[in-house]
Design an enzyme around this catalytic site. Structure first.
Site, short mmCIF file in Angstrom:
data_model
loop_
_atom_site.label_atom_id
_atom_site.label_comp_id
_atom_site.label_asym_id
_atom_site.label_seq_id
_atom_site.Cartn_x
_atom_site.Cartn_y
_atom_site.Cartn_z
N HIS A 164 -7.48 -6.17 0.98
CA HIS A 164 -6.32 -5.28 0.94
C HIS A 164 -5.16 -5.85 1.76
O HIS A 164 -3.99 -5.66 1.41
CB HIS A 164 -6.73 -3.91 1.48
CG HIS A 164 -5.68 -2.85 1.34
ND1 HIS A 164 -5.27 -2.34 0.12
CD2 HIS A 164 -4.94 -2.19 2.28
CE1 HIS A 164 -4.34 -1.42 0.30
NE2 HIS A 164 -4.12 -1.31 1.60
N ASP A 205 -10.34 -5.86 -2.86
CA ASP A 205 -9.75 -4.78 -2.08
C ASP A 205 -10.75 -3.63 -1.92
O ASP A 205 -11.28 -3.11 -2.91
CB ASP A 205 -8.49 -4.28 -2.81
CG ASP A 205 -7.57 -3.46 -1.93
OD1 ASP A 205 -8.07 -2.68 -1.10
OD2 ASP A 205 -6.34 -3.60 -2.08
N SER A 223 0.83 -1.20 0.00
CA SER A 223 0.00 0.00 0.00
C SER A 223 0.88 1.27 0.00
O SER A 223 1.65 1.48 -0.94
CB SER A 223 -0.96 -0.05 1.19
OG SER A 223 -2.02 0.87 1.03
#
Length: 243
Positions: free
Chosen positions: A219, A191, A68
């Site tokens: 995610h 996600d 991320s």
């Protein structure tokens, strides 16, 4: 040091979500040295400040990767280092976290703004909500969110807000286009924070890089399915090492 991989974590939850992935990678290849580097604790949201600190603290000539926000920073650091970076891999990491007309495959501006306002008002409650969003789409979403929260460090609200502002400021498109080393970008099919549509959008931008979409994952897929993610990374490292 092509046998060394440095992983950068995402926003707010610390290094713990990447530990099972690091262990799985070491199990697949004992010669691979995997290091999880905590993100800088900065009150600044200027990307250059974050990159300066990471560049000063991390050894050169390694593989760089991240989850991320960590993946977005790894991309920026990879192009800064150029030939001193062996290659890049990102996990559930968008090119822009917040949508704009030229990159709609991201979080709507209104959603992000409300999330940041929530963090400014109550950081602890926002982290709990964030863990739930990270685990949304997993087979055991509540169990996964509890794991994420259990390993989260006690961060100062100012640092969390700076990290969110950094997320909004980063744009990895130019960096990924400029970096000439091998690249692998893995996305999660369910996600809730980085839409799966980011994968084909990245492929349209960079048709020569390796892109994977892991179906039915959240995610937090690095924590949810570490062995599957590790196998994909190990295959990529092996193939790139043979080039």
């Amino acid at each position: 040091m092509r046998d060394r991989l440095i992983l950068l974590p995402g926003w707010g939850l610390g290094s713990a979500p990447l530990e099972p992935l690091a262990e799985a990678l070491r199990g697949l290849d004992p010669r691979l040295h995997v290091q999880i580097e905590p993100l800088p604790l900065l009150d600044s949201s200027d990307p250059a400040d974050w990159l300066d600190e990471l560049d000063a603290n991390l050894p050169p000539d390694t593989w760089l990767g991240g989850w991320s926000l960590g993946g977005m920073l790894a991309a920026q650091l990879a192009v800064r280092r150029g030939e001193r970076c062996s290659g890049l891999l990102t996990l559930a990491s968008n090119l822009r976290f917040v949508a704009e007309p030229s990159w709609p495959a991201a979080m709507p501006v209104e959603t992000f703004t409300a999330f940041r306002q929530g963090c400014a008002a109550d950081a602890a409650a926002t982290l709990k909500r964030f863990a739930l969003l990270c685990s949304q789409g997993a087979a055991d979403a509540r169990g996964l969110s509890r794991l994420l929260l259990a390993g989260a460090p006690q961060a100062q609200p100012e640092t969390l807000l700076a990290g969110l502002d950094l997320l909004a400021a980063l744009d990895s498109r130019a960096a990924l286009q400029a970096f000439v080393g091998p690249q692998l970008h893995l996305f999660a099919g369910q996600d809730a924070l980085v839409p799966a549509s980011a994968a084909p959008a990245l492929l349209a931008l960079l048709p020569d890089v390796e892109i994977g979409l892991i179906d039915n994952t959240s995610h937090a897929f690095a924590l949810e399915r570490p062995h599957e993610i590790a196998a994909a990374i190990q295959a990529f490292l092996h193939e790139a090492g043979d080039d």
